[in-house]
Design a protein around this motif. Sequence first.
Motif, short mmCIF file in Angstrom:
data_model
loop_
_atom_site.label_atom_id
_atom_site.label_comp_id
_atom_site.label_asym_id
_atom_site.label_seq_id
_atom_site.Cartn_x
_atom_site.Cartn_y
_atom_site.Cartn_z
N GLN A 291 18.93 72.86 2.50
CA GLN A 291 19.01 73.11 0.99
C GLN A 291 19.34 71.64 0.39
N GLY A 292 18.73 70.65 1.19
CA GLY A 292 18.75 69.24 0.36
C GLY A 292 19.87 68.48 0.14
N THR A 293 21.01 68.88 0.72
CA THR A 293 22.47 68.42 0.68
C THR A 293 22.98 67.99 2.10
N PHE A 294 23.17 66.71 2.22
CA PHE A 294 23.85 66.18 3.43
C PHE A 294 25.13 66.65 3.77
N LEU A 295 25.85 67.06 2.73
CA LEU A 295 27.39 67.20 2.93
C LEU A 295 27.34 68.57 4.03
N TRP A 296 26.64 69.76 3.64
CA TRP A 296 26.86 70.68 4.64
C TRP A 296 26.52 70.48 5.79
N VAL A 297 25.28 69.65 5.98
CA VAL A 297 24.89 69.42 7.42
C VAL A 297 25.82 68.66 8.19
N ALA A 298 26.64 67.66 7.55
CA ALA A 298 27.36 66.72 8.09
C ALA A 298 28.90 67.56 8.63
N LEU A 299 29.05 68.56 7.79
CA LEU A 299 30.26 69.19 7.96
C LEU A 299 30.00 70.29 9.38
N VAL A 300 28.92 70.72 9.53
CA VAL A 300 28.53 71.57 10.44
C VAL A 300 28.31 70.67 11.79
N ILE A 301 27.82 69.41 11.84
CA ILE A 301 27.16 68.65 12.83
C ILE A 301 28.77 68.22 13.36
N GLU A 302 29.76 68.06 12.58
CA GLU A 302 30.96 67.55 12.95
C GLU A 302 31.66 68.66 13.79
N GLN A 303 31.54 70.12 13.53
CA GLN A 303 31.92 71.07 14.50
C GLN A 303 31.34 71.06 15.60
N LEU A 304 29.97 70.96 15.52
CA LEU A 304 29.06 71.08 16.67
C LEU A 304 29.54 70.06 17.92
N HIS A 305 29.80 68.91 17.41
CA HIS A 305 30.14 67.74 18.26
C HIS A 305 31.27 68.43 18.91
N GLU A 306 32.16 69.11 18.44
CA GLU A 306 33.53 69.50 19.06
C GLU A 306 33.33 70.81 19.94
N THR A 307 31.96 71.35 19.98
CA THR A 307 31.91 72.72 20.66
C THR A 307 30.96 72.38 22.03
N ASP A 308 31.68 73.14 23.38
CA ASP A 308 31.11 72.89 24.47
C ASP A 308 30.05 73.79 24.68
N HIS A 309 28.90 73.56 25.56
CA HIS A 309 27.88 74.42 25.70
C HIS A 309 28.07 75.69 25.92
N GLY A 310 29.24 76.16 26.51
CA GLY A 310 29.29 77.57 26.78
C GLY A 310 29.58 78.56 25.41
N THR A 311 29.86 77.88 24.47
CA THR A 311 30.11 78.83 23.30
C THR A 311 29.28 78.47 22.21
N TRP A 312 28.23 77.49 22.69
CA TRP A 312 27.45 76.95 21.65
C TRP A 312 26.26 78.02 21.02
N LYS A 313 25.82 78.83 21.82
CA LYS A 313 25.03 80.00 21.56
C LYS A 313 25.52 80.84 20.38
#
Length: 322
Positions: A291-313
Amino acid sequence: MENHRNFSGNTLGNNATVNQGNFAHITVNTNTSNADKSFLQEISKTDPFYDKKRILTLKGPLLWESFSWILRHQQFNEWRHTKESGVLWIKGDPGKGKTMLLCGIVEDFEQNSQSENLSYFFCQATDYRINTAAAIVGGLIKSLLKRHPRLLSRVRENYEDHLKDQLDGANALVILCDIFETTTNDLELTDVICVVDALDECIKDCSHLLNLIIKTSGHVKWLLSSRNEKDIEKMLDQVPQKRILELKQNAERISTSIDAYIRHHIHEIEALKDDEQLQAKALDILKGKAQGTFLWVALVIEQLHETDHGTWKMCWKRYRKI
């Protein structure tokens, strides 16, 4: 007659070569003296160069695709290339990428021979070192004087006696504003550019800072960013040469920038490596929810960087519902 000469200050310029009689030439190193360095440390306890570097370390690499649109924007180029000074105010809601835009602009200035008389400061409300008008003015002075050792020595000689026990008291901002005006009015400096990010996060004496901006806008080019606040707008209305770049009116460009940011990070997330299906799903979800906002995307991506493949789905199903 003794075959020596005494030199002091920075009258020769940096690393000057002196030839005297039959003696071999001597290289005189007149870089910033300890006294000058101490003076700069008194002026500002932080260094805007390293503040910018810290921001880029925390927020991730500066992507050309995420900020280059502003370098082609008509209002920006009118401000950048005009011989007149004045103010360009970039305003927008939180999370729209204003700080990264200004980081990109500063980097472009530095890469295109516009850094000699450039100073900048990145304000942050949650950091007491960089959230006051005194900190901002001091940082701008430091940023300028570091590039001009001769001017630094002159300014120090004029002001060092006035600084004793003053920069921790009520007169700090008055003295710093006086030094700023003296510095930017010096004949050694032309086409001075001052960049201040997150002006709205200056929590002390912001109105005094704005008064300085208004007062010096006739000989300094100011680039400011902030949220769309009425108090700032009202004061900047006093600047004859004022341009406003409203991020809300550039929503499509910002959306394209966010898409580029998402695409870059999707390929960097370890849990998504070598899984094109999950990458495509992640890309669709993040683009759809941004929705045109970097902030939300950045927070989600930060969490996803810490997530392993097994729990990503399970994660992408949760984010799809947010």
